[in-house]
Design a protein around this motif. Structure first.
Motif, PDB file in Angstrom:
ATOM      1  N   ARG A   1       0.871  -1.120   0.044  1.00  0.00           N
ATOM      2  CA  ARG A   1      -0.125   0.191  -0.052  1.00  0.00           C
ATOM      3  C   ARG A   1       0.939   1.683  -0.342  1.00  0.00           C
ATOM      4  NH1 ARG A   1      -5.374   0.968   2.012  1.00  0.00           N
ATOM      5  NH2 ARG A   1      -5.357  -1.043   3.236  1.00  0.00           N
ATOM      6  N   GLN A   2       1.953   1.212   0.771  1.00  0.00           N
ATOM      7  CA  GLN A   2       2.775   2.458   0.775  1.00  0.00           C
ATOM      8  C   GLN A   2       3.758   3.083  -0.597  1.00  0.00           C
ATOM      9  OE1 GLN A   2       4.963   1.941   4.454  1.00  0.00           O
ATOM     10  NE2 GLN A   2       3.559   2.172   5.895  1.00  0.00           N
TER      11      GLN A   2
ATOM     12  N   ASP B   1       1.359   4.113  -2.630  1.00  0.00           N
ATOM     13  CA  ASP B   1       0.492   5.544  -2.772  1.00  0.00           C
ATOM     14  C   ASP B   1       2.226   6.508  -2.733  1.00  0.00           C
ATOM     15  OD1 ASP B   1      -1.626   5.022  -1.690  1.00  0.00           O
ATOM     16  OD2 ASP B   1      -1.188   5.186   0.324  1.00  0.00           O
ATOM     17  N   ALA B   2       3.498   5.993  -2.798  1.00  0.00           N
ATOM     18  CA  ALA B   2       4.501   7.029  -3.146  1.00  0.00           C
ATOM     19  C   ALA B   2       5.010   7.095  -4.679  1.00  0.00           C
ATOM     20  CB  ALA B   2       5.482   6.518  -2.349  1.00  0.00           C
TER      21      ALA B   2
ATOM     22  N   ALA C   1       2.351   6.307  -7.082  1.00  0.00           N
ATOM     23  CA  ALA C   1       0.848   6.735  -8.046  1.00  0.00           C
ATOM     24  C   ALA C   1       1.081   7.853  -8.967  1.00  0.00           C
ATOM     25  CB  ALA C   1      -0.157   6.836  -6.952  1.00  0.00           C
TER      26      ALA C   1
ATOM     27  N   LYS D   1     -13.534   7.503   0.228  1.00  0.00           N
ATOM     28  CA  LYS D   1     -12.707   7.943  -0.401  1.00  0.00           C
ATOM     29  C   LYS D   1     -12.813   9.565  -1.333  1.00  0.00           C
ATOM     30  CE  LYS D   1     -13.229   2.561  -0.863  1.00  0.00           C
ATOM     31  NZ  LYS D   1     -13.124   1.813  -2.179  1.00  0.00           N
ATOM     32  N   GLU D   2     -11.371   9.296  -1.790  1.00  0.00           N
ATOM     33  CA  GLU D   2     -11.307  10.576  -2.342  1.00  0.00           C
ATOM     34  C   GLU D   2     -11.980  11.105  -3.956  1.00  0.00           C
ATOM     35  OE1 GLU D   2      -6.402  11.951  -0.878  1.00  0.00           O
ATOM     36  OE2 GLU D   2      -6.835  11.621  -2.870  1.00  0.00           O
TER      37      GLU D   2
ATOM     38  N   SER E   1      -7.606   2.067  -2.121  1.00  0.00           N
ATOM     39  CA  SER E   1      -7.147   2.784  -1.658  1.00  0.00           C
ATOM     40  C   SER E   1      -8.151   3.828  -1.097  1.00  0.00           C
ATOM     41  CB  SER E   1      -6.417   3.040  -2.228  1.00  0.00           C
ATOM     42  OG  SER E   1      -5.194   4.031  -1.345  1.00  0.00           O
TER      43      SER E   1
ATOM     44  N   LYS F   1      -6.842   7.048  -1.561  1.00  0.00           N
ATOM     45  CA  LYS F   1      -6.741   7.609  -1.708  1.00  0.00           C
ATOM     46  C   LYS F   1      -6.956   7.856  -3.567  1.00  0.00           C
ATOM     47  CE  LYS F   1      -3.289   8.391   0.947  1.00  0.00           C
ATOM     48  NZ  LYS F   1      -1.073   8.658   1.212  1.00  0.00           N
TER      49      LYS F   1
ATOM     50  N   ASP G   1      -4.882   9.075  -6.248  1.00  0.00           N
ATOM     51  CA  ASP G   1      -4.106   8.909  -7.238  1.00  0.00           C
ATOM     52  C   ASP G   1      -4.115   7.159  -7.535  1.00  0.00           C
ATOM     53  OD1 ASP G   1      -4.188  10.956  -8.497  1.00  0.00           O
ATOM     54  OD2 ASP G   1      -2.443  11.710  -7.160  1.00  0.00           O
ATOM     55  N   SER G   2      -3.303   6.496  -6.070  1.00  0.00           N
ATOM     56  CA  SER G   2      -3.673   5.200  -5.819  1.00  0.00           C
ATOM     57  C   SER G   2      -4.409   4.359  -6.688  1.00  0.00           C
ATOM     58  CB  SER G   2      -3.138   4.984  -4.385  1.00  0.00           C
ATOM     59  OG  SER G   2      -2.023   5.584  -3.698  1.00  0.00           O
ATOM     60  N   ASN G   3      -6.001   4.700  -6.511  1.00  0.00           N
ATOM     61  CA  ASN G   3      -6.828   3.282  -7.050  1.00  0.00           C
ATOM     62  C   ASN G   3      -6.892   4.167  -8.282  1.00  0.00           C
ATOM     63  OD1 ASN G   3      -8.367   2.994  -4.902  1.00  0.00           O
ATOM     64  ND2 ASN G   3      -9.645   4.376  -4.891  1.00  0.00           N
TER      65      ASN G   3
END
Length: 453
Positions: A94-95, A98-99, A101, A146-147, A360, A362, A364-366
């Motif tokens: 996950r992390q 996210d970084a 994405a 979620k965003e 996620s 976030k 961007d991650s999705n």
């Protein structure tokens, strides 16, 4: 009923996902490490390609949540099949996503293109046209925070991603996440610019492309973009045409009935129902620019309904299609009706890949996961087209393509005994799965040959 003795061997290694061995071959053919690791280098820890491979492999098994990686952390076959240096844990997966994405999405699209290019994926035409279908669909993520989750056109809270499918096989050459409230036509010209560039890589110059969209994309800006692309490709010896559903909005239906009567186009379909097909040249404007485009219109007037009830006032229904083709109106309508096949491809992404509710919080991650899902979709589609159609296919009804769920059942979730011995990796499918073993061998031979090229 017989009772079975349960035994757990300390040496025997079994896998219920033998198809991951073929997914690893797809990764090699797509050159995942060469594409990602040079753009996203790390000084220590897990390679970026290992993160992308792990997430894509989960999607190829129909698992989209990060926690699904945990059972594979100590699975030697998972690591070997995908050629991973290390299997990430759910938190690390996950992390790291996210970084990276924000920048990884462009390069995951490149993976799909390389896979289709280097494996010689069959892209078949519908008659004379290789069809390119563009549409949005709804992913229900209601009840989450979620965003960018917002109200969609289907009345649920979620996202409305946009997708592009090429050929009768439905190869996915574009899949991007969008906020739920975003209109279909908004920012679609950017999406189309990216898709047009991919067509030139995947199709020979003599392939005739037909672009199909529904009425949500009926805007002068997008129509003019299609015309501009047609003009750009013509000197290159390429041909692009389009059929786009007309959105009548506030059209005067009585005026269209009058036009059909003036053209003497009405034909009686049954007592109380008459139909007409018109071909019109209408002007559209965008900004200071004006262009004349062809519009095919179907006008249906009913004075008696299908149950024989006479209506006080006639019911009028109008439909239309913007097109660059010179074909007869009946042919234009026939070509557009086959656009509905893409709804199955949406369903496969949402259900077979388990992408309905994204993992996620976030955006961007999705979105990055959606791009990896496009790669996973194409990997599974490739295995289905090469292994589950034709002579080596298991006994099933004839089909032009197999649903991703069928690929999961017949190839991905096939059980086997895994053995490492004398520098050899062995998958033993047992005596009852000869046909599936033959499919595995045939696919592995083709993919490994292409991956090594």
């Amino acid at each position: 009923m017989p009772r079975f003795e349960v035994k757990q061997s300390s040496n025997l290694e079994l896998t219920s996902h033998a198809g991951l061995g073929l997914i690893g071959q797809c990764f090699e053919a797509a050159q995942v490490e060469a594409v990602l690791d040079s753009r996203f280098p790390v000084s220590q820890g897990m390679k970026t390609s290992d993160i992308a491979k792990s997430m894509t492999a989960l999607l190829c098994l129909g698992k989209s949540d990060f926690e699904a990686i945990e059972p594979f952390r100590n699975d030697r076959f998972f690591k070997k099949a995908l050629n991973l240096s290390k299997v990430p844990g759910s938190v690390w997966l996950r992390q790291r996503l996210d970084a990276i994405a924000g920048g990884v999405r462009e390069y995951t699209d490149e993976l799909s293109l390389r896979l289709l290019e280097r494996t010689g994926a069959p892209i078949t035409a519908d008659g004379a046209y290789v069809c390119l279908d563009i549409d949005t669909f709804v992913m229900d993520n209601s009840g989450t925070k979620k965003e960018e989750v917002s109200r969609t056109y289907q009345g649920v809270d979620g996202y409305t991603p946009i997708a592009a499918y090429l050929g009768n096989e439905g190869w996915n050459i574009g899949l991007e996440l969008r906020p739920g409230k975003q209109h279909s036509a908004a920012e679609t010209h950017f999406f189309m610019e990216r898709v047009y560039g991919k067509l030139e890589r995947l199709l020979a110059a003599d392939r005739h492309v037909l672009l199909r969209k529904d009425s949500g994309f009926d805007s002068a800006k997008l129509l003019f973009q299609c015309e501009d692309e047609r003009e750009r490709l013509t000197p290159l010896g390429r041909r692009l045409d389009f059929v786009i559903k007309w959105n009548p909005r506030k059209q005067d239906k009585a005026a269209w009935v009058a036009r059909a009567e003036q053209a003497d186009a009405f034909k009686v379909a049954r007592p109380g129902k008459r139909c007409a097909l018109l071909s019109q040249q209408l002007e559209r404007a965008h900004g200071k620019e004006r262009r004349t485009l062809r519009l095919v219109v179907s006008v249906t007037e009913r004075s008696i309904d299908k149950k024989g009830q006479h209506l006080i006032e006639p019911e009028v229904e109008i439909e239309g299609w913007w097109t660059s083709l010179d074909a007869a109106p009946e042919e234009i309508i026939r070509l557009y009706r086959r656009h509905g096949t893409h709804e199955q491809f949406h369903s496969e992404i949402k259900t077979d890949l388990d992408m309905e509710r994204l993992p996620s919080g976030k955006f961007d991650s999705n979105d990055a996961i959606m791009h990896l899902a496009m790669f996973a979709y194409n990997c599974l589609r490739l295995l289905g087209q090469l292994g589950l159609t034709g002579e080596i296919s298991p006994v099933r009804h004839p089909a032009k393509r197999r649903r991703l769920r069928t690929v999961l059942q017949e190839i991905m979730n096939r059980a086997a005994k895994y053995v490492e011995h004398a520098r050899r990796l062995v998958l033993d499918f047992g005596r009852t799965a000869k046909m599936h073993a033959d499919i595995f061998c045939a696919l592995q031979a083709r993919l490994s040959r292409l991956g090594a090229a």
